[in-house]
Design an enzyme around this catalytic site. Structure first.
Site, short mmCIF file in Angstrom:
data_model
loop_
_atom_site.label_atom_id
_atom_site.label_comp_id
_atom_site.label_asym_id
_atom_site.label_seq_id
_atom_site.Cartn_x
_atom_site.Cartn_y
_atom_site.Cartn_z
N GLN A 116 0.85 -1.19 0.00
CA GLN A 116 0.00 0.00 0.00
C GLN A 116 0.89 1.25 0.00
OE1 GLN A 116 -2.41 1.48 3.34
NE2 GLN A 116 -4.17 1.52 1.98
N TYR A 142 -5.58 11.02 3.60
CA TYR A 142 -4.17 11.26 3.26
C TYR A 142 -4.06 12.01 1.92
CZ TYR A 142 -3.55 8.32 7.30
OH TYR A 142 -3.61 7.83 8.58
N ARG A 157 -7.46 2.33 -3.08
CA ARG A 157 -8.35 2.32 -1.91
C ARG A 157 -8.99 3.69 -1.73
NH1 ARG A 157 -8.09 0.73 4.49
NH2 ARG A 157 -9.42 -1.07 4.14
N GLY A 188 -9.69 -6.20 8.75
CA GLY A 188 -8.56 -5.59 9.42
C GLY A 188 -8.34 -6.21 10.78
N ARG A 189 -9.18 -5.83 11.74
CA ARG A 189 -8.95 -6.22 13.13
C ARG A 189 -8.99 -7.74 13.31
NH1 ARG A 189 -13.26 -1.91 14.98
NH2 ARG A 189 -14.04 -2.65 12.96
C1 LIG Z 1 -4.40 -0.71 13.84
C2 LIG Z 1 -4.99 -0.27 12.52
C3 LIG Z 1 -4.16 0.18 11.53
C4 LIG Z 1 -4.68 0.57 10.28
N1 LIG Z 1 -3.82 0.97 9.29
C5 LIG Z 1 -4.29 1.23 8.04
C6 LIG Z 1 -3.41 1.49 6.96
O1 LIG Z 1 -2.18 1.46 7.11
N2 LIG Z 1 -3.94 1.77 5.76
C7 LIG Z 1 -5.31 1.79 5.56
O2 LIG Z 1 -5.75 2.05 4.43
N3 LIG Z 1 -6.16 1.51 6.55
C8 LIG Z 1 -5.69 1.21 7.78
N4 LIG Z 1 -6.56 0.85 8.78
C9 LIG Z 1 -7.96 0.61 8.46
C10 LIG Z 1 -8.17 -0.87 8.14
O3 LIG Z 1 -7.56 -1.20 6.90
C11 LIG Z 1 -9.68 -1.20 8.03
O4 LIG Z 1 -10.26 -0.29 7.13
C12 LIG Z 1 -10.36 -1.11 9.39
O5 LIG Z 1 -9.68 -1.88 10.38
C13 LIG Z 1 -11.83 -1.58 9.31
O6 LIG Z 1 -11.88 -2.92 8.94
P1 LIG Z 1 -12.29 -4.05 10.04
O7 LIG Z 1 -13.65 -3.62 10.57
O8 LIG Z 1 -12.31 -5.34 9.31
O9 LIG Z 1 -11.26 -3.98 11.13
C14 LIG Z 1 -6.07 0.50 10.04
C15 LIG Z 1 -6.91 0.04 11.07
C16 LIG Z 1 -6.40 -0.36 12.29
C17 LIG Z 1 -7.32 -0.90 13.35
#
Ligand SMILES: Cc1cc2nc3c(=O)[nH]c(=O)nc-3n(C[C@H](O)[C@H](O)[C@H](O)COP(=O)(O)O)c2cc1C
Length: 364
Positions: free
Chosen positions: A98, A186, A233, A322-323
């Site tokens: 990314q 961003y 994205r 993500g999580r």
């Molecule tokens: C600890 C953490 C770090 C994240 N870092 C990024 C990132 O580097 N780039 C990005 O586009 N989204 C980032 N996100 C957003 C996640 O990609 C994702 O959109 C978000 O966790 C929601 O998805 P989920 O409900 O499956 O967790 C981050 C989220 C979390 C919790």
């Protein structure tokens, strides 16, 4: 009916299932923002996902919204990533990088005492920007953003070239493709936003002008990777980092048509409000799906059941988590066997070494 465990052809890449690991900043890089063996272990542990997307990775030294996030602009960083991609491939996985530029989400203390850059030097809302630093005592803390300055037209063009160079470095480092991070407030998102982008040159004003920076990045990166290996994205409707504006529909209609014209590998929809239980996914799909005929990845607060329904109804082709992937290295196997999921350790999300990173248990 398609389901999450079905394989999928993403261009010429065969994915064994429809699970994508979302990009996740974890702030474990070493000095010089160089990826290390711990990161290689973390990604390889999750290689059963159909596709891994790396954490946001800085395209230049002017992009460091989070301390200890990795980069792709020095030789040492490229070599650091080589061990990561090799480990993922050895484990049978596939990984995209990314590509990230924080723009105005920045602080002088993280930028060698240089002022962050932005479309227009709009700073009224600087306190709402999310910048994170690592203290000497090991604590990872949110710090104040520094008011930014506007990029000149020449600098905007040079920044597009930084993405091209970062994509070249990603290819050298062995990544299977790249994802352009145009979400979460961003730099590319800042250009899209009518509130943040007040430029009067060809990168500001009309919808097409505000989308030009992102369009030029897609085209520059496509000189390095075929567009079948270039994803984007987006996060319409999010207020994260304050890039929200009142012209969401025309902008995302425009960029969706642009992505369709270029046949990008996928559009990754980050429904940020969906993390907090107020999903916009249906609204976003109404804008994007009629205009983009390629692969859609849905993300944000989804469960296995909602993911399966989205894929089964053919609203999207892939779903990212993500999580759940943070807490479950073997997420796909767990869901397949109906096993319980590990709970997320919130306190260990950033910069805590192995804790809450590589030590989540796998199924026996
Ligand atoms: C600890 C953490 C770090 C994240 N870092 C990024 C990132 O580097 N780039 C990005 O586009 N989204 C980032 N996100 C957003 C996640 O990609 C994702 O959109 C978000 O966790 C929601 O998805 P989920 O409900 O499956 O967790 C981050 C989220 C979390 C919790």
């Amino acid at each position: 009916m398609a389901g999450m465990f079905d394989e999928f052809a993403l261009g010429d890449l065969s994915l064994p299932n429809r699970f994508v690991m979302a990009p996740l900043t974890r702030a474990r890089a070493g000095a010089g923002d160089v990826p290390n063996e711990l990161m290689a272990q973390y990604y390889a542990q999750r290689a059963e996902a159909g596709l891994l997307i790396s954490e946001a990775t800085n395209v230049s030294a002017m992009s460091r919204p989070f301390d200890r996030a990795p980069g792709l602009y020095t030789q040492a960083q490229v070599e650091g990533w080589e061990q990561v991609t090799a480990r993922v491939h050895d484990a049978g996985g596939r990984i995209f990088a990314q590509l990230w530029h924080g723009g105005r989400v920045g602080a002088m203390g993280l930028l060698d005492w240089r002022q962050p850059v932005s479309p227009s030097g709009f700073n009224d809302d600087v306190d709402s920007l999310h910048v994170w630093g690592l203290l000497d005592n090991g604590n990872y803390v949110r710090v104040n953003a520094t008011p930014s300055r506007a990029l000149s037209t020449e600098e905007v063009r040079a920044t597009v070239q930084e993405y091209r160079q970062a994509a070249l470095n990603a290819r050298t480092a062995g990544f299977d493709g790249v994802e352009i991070h145009a979400a979460n407030g961003y730099l590319p998102h800042q250009f899209l936003s009518a509130r943040v982008n007040r430029r009067t040159d060809e990168y500001g004003g009309s919808v097409a002008n505000r989308a030009r920076f992102l369009a030029e990045i897609v085209d520059a990166v496509s000189e390095v990777f075929p567009l079948s290996r270039v994803g984007v994205r987006i996060s319409p409707y999010t207020s994260y980092n304050n890039a929200l504006d009142d012209q969401v529909e025309p902008m995302y209609a425009h960029v969706s048509s642009f992505f369709d014209s270029r046949k990008v590998a996928y559009v990754h929809i980050a429904d940020v409000n969906g993390w907090y239980g107020a999903p916009d996914m249906a609204k976003i799909l109404e804008i994007v799906r009629p205009r983009f005929s390629g692969v859609l990845i849905a993300n944000g607060g989804l469960t296995f059941d909602t993911a399966n329904a989205l894929v089964g109804d053919r609203q999207v082709e892939l779903v990212s988590f993500g999580r759940h992937f943070i807490a479950n290295p073997d997420l796909v196997s767990r869901l397949k066997s109906g096993a319980a999921l590990n709970a997320l350790q919130e306190q260990n999300l950033y910069a805590r070494g192995e804790a809450g990173y590589t030590d989540y248990p796998r199924l026996a």
